[in-house]
Design a protein around this motif. Structure first.
Motif, PDB file in Angstrom:
ATOM      1  N   LEU A  40      81.087 -35.322 -24.903  1.00  0.00           N
ATOM      2  CA  LEU A  40      80.158 -34.202 -24.724  1.00  0.00           C
ATOM      3  C   LEU A  40      78.704 -34.658 -24.658  1.00  0.00           C
ATOM      4  N   GLY A  41      78.442 -35.928 -24.924  1.00  0.00           N
ATOM      5  CA  GLY A  41      77.084 -36.464 -24.827  1.00  0.00           C
ATOM      6  C   GLY A  41      76.250 -36.276 -26.085  1.00  0.00           C
ATOM      7  N   LEU A  42      76.880 -36.031 -27.209  1.00  0.00           N
ATOM      8  CA  LEU A  42      76.127 -35.840 -28.448  1.00  0.00           C
ATOM      9  C   LEU A  42      75.594 -37.153 -28.996  1.00  0.00           C
ATOM     10  N   PHE A  43      76.340 -38.243 -28.810  1.00  0.00           N
ATOM     11  CA  PHE A  43      75.900 -39.581 -29.203  1.00  0.00           C
ATOM     12  C   PHE A  43      76.706 -40.592 -28.402  1.00  0.00           C
ATOM     13  N   ASP A  44      76.315 -41.866 -28.493  1.00  0.00           N
ATOM     14  CA  ASP A  44      76.986 -42.882 -27.691  1.00  0.00           C
ATOM     15  C   ASP A  44      78.170 -43.490 -28.453  1.00  0.00           C
ATOM     16  N   GLU A  45      78.980 -44.267 -27.738  1.00  0.00           N
ATOM     17  CA  GLU A  45      80.219 -44.808 -28.301  1.00  0.00           C
ATOM     18  C   GLU A  45      79.982 -45.772 -29.465  1.00  0.00           C
ATOM     19  N   PRO A  46      79.000 -46.686 -29.403  1.00  0.00           N
ATOM     20  CA  PRO A  46      78.776 -47.561 -30.568  1.00  0.00           C
ATOM     21  C   PRO A  46      78.430 -46.777 -31.840  1.00  0.00           C
ATOM     22  N   THR A  47      77.696 -45.689 -31.688  1.00  0.00           N
ATOM     23  CA  THR A  47      77.369 -44.851 -32.848  1.00  0.00           C
ATOM     24  C   THR A  47      78.635 -44.211 -33.407  1.00  0.00           C
ATOM     25  N   ALA A  48      79.522 -43.782 -32.518  1.00  0.00           N
ATOM     26  CA  ALA A  48      80.776 -43.170 -32.961  1.00  0.00           C
ATOM     27  C   ALA A  48      81.606 -44.176 -33.753  1.00  0.00           C
ATOM     28  N   TYR A  49      81.729 -45.386 -33.243  1.00  0.00           N
ATOM     29  CA  TYR A  49      82.507 -46.399 -33.952  1.00  0.00           C
ATOM     30  C   TYR A  49      81.830 -46.819 -35.245  1.00  0.00           C
ATOM     31  N   GLN A  50      80.499 -46.794 -35.280  1.00  0.00           N
ATOM     32  CA  GLN A  50      79.771 -47.107 -36.513  1.00  0.00           C
ATOM     33  C   GLN A  50      80.048 -46.034 -37.580  1.00  0.00           C
ATOM     34  N   LYS A  51      80.045 -44.768 -37.167  1.00  0.00           N
ATOM     35  CA  LYS A  51      80.367 -43.678 -38.102  1.00  0.00           C
ATOM     36  C   LYS A  51      81.798 -43.808 -38.609  1.00  0.00           C
ATOM     37  N   PHE A  52      82.705 -44.180 -37.697  1.00  0.00           N
ATOM     38  CA  PHE A  52      84.103 -44.338 -38.096  1.00  0.00           C
ATOM     39  C   PHE A  52      84.267 -45.493 -39.082  1.00  0.00           C
ATOM     40  N   GLU A  53      83.586 -46.605 -38.846  1.00  0.00           N
ATOM     41  CA  GLU A  53      83.663 -47.751 -39.770  1.00  0.00           C
ATOM     42  C   GLU A  53      83.124 -47.365 -41.154  1.00  0.00           C
ATOM     43  N   GLN A  54      82.039 -46.599 -41.179  1.00  0.00           N
ATOM     44  CA  GLN A  54      81.481 -46.148 -42.457  1.00  0.00           C
ATOM     45  C   GLN A  54      82.467 -45.247 -43.185  1.00  0.00           C
ATOM     46  N   TRP A  55      83.074 -44.306 -42.448  1.00  0.00           N
ATOM     47  CA  TRP A  55      84.068 -43.416 -43.051  1.00  0.00           C
ATOM     48  C   TRP A  55      85.246 -44.210 -43.588  1.00  0.00           C
ATOM     49  N   GLN A  56      85.697 -45.199 -42.805  1.00  0.00           N
ATOM     50  CA  GLN A  56      86.850 -45.995 -43.197  1.00  0.00           C
ATOM     51  C   GLN A  56      86.561 -46.798 -44.467  1.00  0.00           C
ATOM     52  N   ALA A  57      85.356 -47.349 -44.589  1.00  0.00           N
ATOM     53  CA  ALA A  57      84.994 -48.100 -45.801  1.00  0.00           C
ATOM     54  C   ALA A  57      84.971 -47.175 -47.024  1.00  0.00           C
ATOM     55  N   ASP A  58      84.373 -45.993 -46.880  1.00  0.00           N
ATOM     56  CA  ASP A  58      84.344 -45.035 -47.990  1.00  0.00           C
ATOM     57  C   ASP A  58      85.751 -44.582 -48.365  1.00  0.00           C
ATOM     58  N   HIS A  59      86.567 -44.328 -47.355  1.00  0.00           N
ATOM     59  CA  HIS A  59      87.939 -43.871 -47.586  1.00  0.00           C
ATOM     60  C   HIS A  59      88.752 -44.949 -48.308  1.00  0.00           C
ATOM     61  N   GLU A  60      88.608 -46.196 -47.893  1.00  0.00           N
ATOM     62  CA  GLU A  60      89.342 -47.296 -48.528  1.00  0.00           C
ATOM     63  C   GLU A  60      88.927 -47.456 -49.986  1.00  0.00           C
ATOM     64  N   GLN A  61      87.648 -47.251 -50.264  1.00  0.00           N
ATOM     65  CA  GLN A  61      87.151 -47.325 -51.639  1.00  0.00           C
ATOM     66  C   GLN A  61      87.776 -46.215 -52.497  1.00  0.00           C
ATOM     67  N   LYS A  62      87.858 -45.007 -51.962  1.00  0.00           N
ATOM     68  CA  LYS A  62      88.467 -43.896 -52.696  1.00  0.00           C
ATOM     69  C   LYS A  62      89.957 -44.138 -52.941  1.00  0.00           C
ATOM     70  N   VAL A  63      90.645 -44.650 -51.929  1.00  0.00           N
ATOM     71  CA  VAL A  63      92.080 -44.903 -52.061  1.00  0.00           C
ATOM     72  C   VAL A  63      92.343 -45.991 -53.095  1.00  0.00           C
ATOM     73  N   SER A  64      91.547 -47.050 -53.083  1.00  0.00           N
ATOM     74  CA  SER A  64      91.745 -48.122 -54.064  1.00  0.00           C
ATOM     75  C   SER A  64      91.456 -47.623 -55.474  1.00  0.00           C
ATOM     76  N   ALA A  65      90.462 -46.750 -55.643  1.00  0.00           N
ATOM     77  CA  ALA A  65      90.186 -46.177 -56.963  1.00  0.00           C
ATOM     78  C   ALA A  65      91.353 -45.305 -57.408  1.00  0.00           C
ATOM     79  N   ARG A  66      91.935 -44.547 -56.491  1.00  0.00           N
ATOM     80  CA  ARG A  66      93.083 -43.702 -56.815  1.00  0.00           C
ATOM     81  C   ARG A  66      94.288 -44.558 -57.212  1.00  0.00           C
ATOM     82  N   ARG A  67      94.512 -45.667 -56.485  1.00  0.00           N
ATOM     83  CA  ARG A  67      95.622 -46.564 -56.829  1.00  0.00           C
ATOM     84  C   ARG A  67      95.414 -47.175 -58.210  1.00  0.00           C
ATOM     85  N   GLU A  68      94.186 -47.558 -58.497  1.00  0.00           N
ATOM     86  CA  GLU A  68      93.880 -48.158 -59.800  1.00  0.00           C
ATOM     87  C   GLU A  68      94.124 -47.153 -60.926  1.00  0.00           C
ATOM     88  N   SER A  69      93.698 -45.917 -60.742  1.00  0.00           N
ATOM     89  CA  SER A  69      93.926 -44.904 -61.770  1.00  0.00           C
ATOM     90  C   SER A  69      95.422 -44.602 -61.899  1.00  0.00           C
TER      91      SER A  69
END
Length: 151
Positions: A91-120
């Motif tokens: 739709l032209g809201l942002f470019d592809e590298p920005t999209a993948y950067q947002k996805f990488e950030q989400w993935q890092a945060d998500h992995e941190q939450k999952v590892s904390a849940r596994r530890e608990s």
């Protein structure tokens, strides 16, 4: 031809193991499928999920409809979020590298939450150590030769 992304059951009785497959909606549950894109084992704690995100994303973009359980699995793995971001690129809201950067950030945060849940989960499943209190020893008897004081 309506296409679904769904689970195909394998494993013994009371021991399920699933393949995540792309299949014609009219085909039987464990029957003919178009492509296998991953596996799901609900018996492990936490459940183990292996999925080829690029294949799943490609099928979603072509119009394949996931079932409810597969939708939750794809959401957990971030495939639906990546599809959402790539729609924003289209739709032209942002470019592809920005999209993948947002996805990488989400993935890092998500992995941190999952590892904390596994530890608990590990801490909660471990039995509490048994601690016994050492009771105070009774008062030492009076020295020998002394008579106890009587009132």
């Amino acid at each position: 031809m309506p296409v679904k992304i769904r689970l195909q059951r394998h494993g013994a009785k009371k021991r399920p193991f699933y393949f995540i497959v792309v299949a014609d909606a009219r085909a039987p549950r464990d029957g003919k499928f178009i492509q296998k894109i991953g596996t799901y084992n609900p018996l492990t704690v936490p459940a183990s999920i292996n999925i080829d995100t690029q294949k799943a994303l490609r099928w979603l973009q072509k119009g394949a409809q996931p079932t409810d359980t597969v939708r939750r699995i794809l959401s957990f793995k971030g495939v639906l979020y990546l599809k959402h971001l790539l729609r924003g690129v289209k739709l032209g809201l942002f470019d592809e590298p920005t999209a993948y950067q947002k996805f990488e950030q989400w993935q890092a945060d998500h992995e941190q939450k999952v590892s904390a849940r596994r530890e608990s989960q590990k801490r909660a499943s471990r039995p509490a150590p048994i601690v016994r209190k050492v009771e105070d020893a009774p008062a030492a008897p009076a020295a020998e030769g002394e008579a106890p004081a009587e009132a």
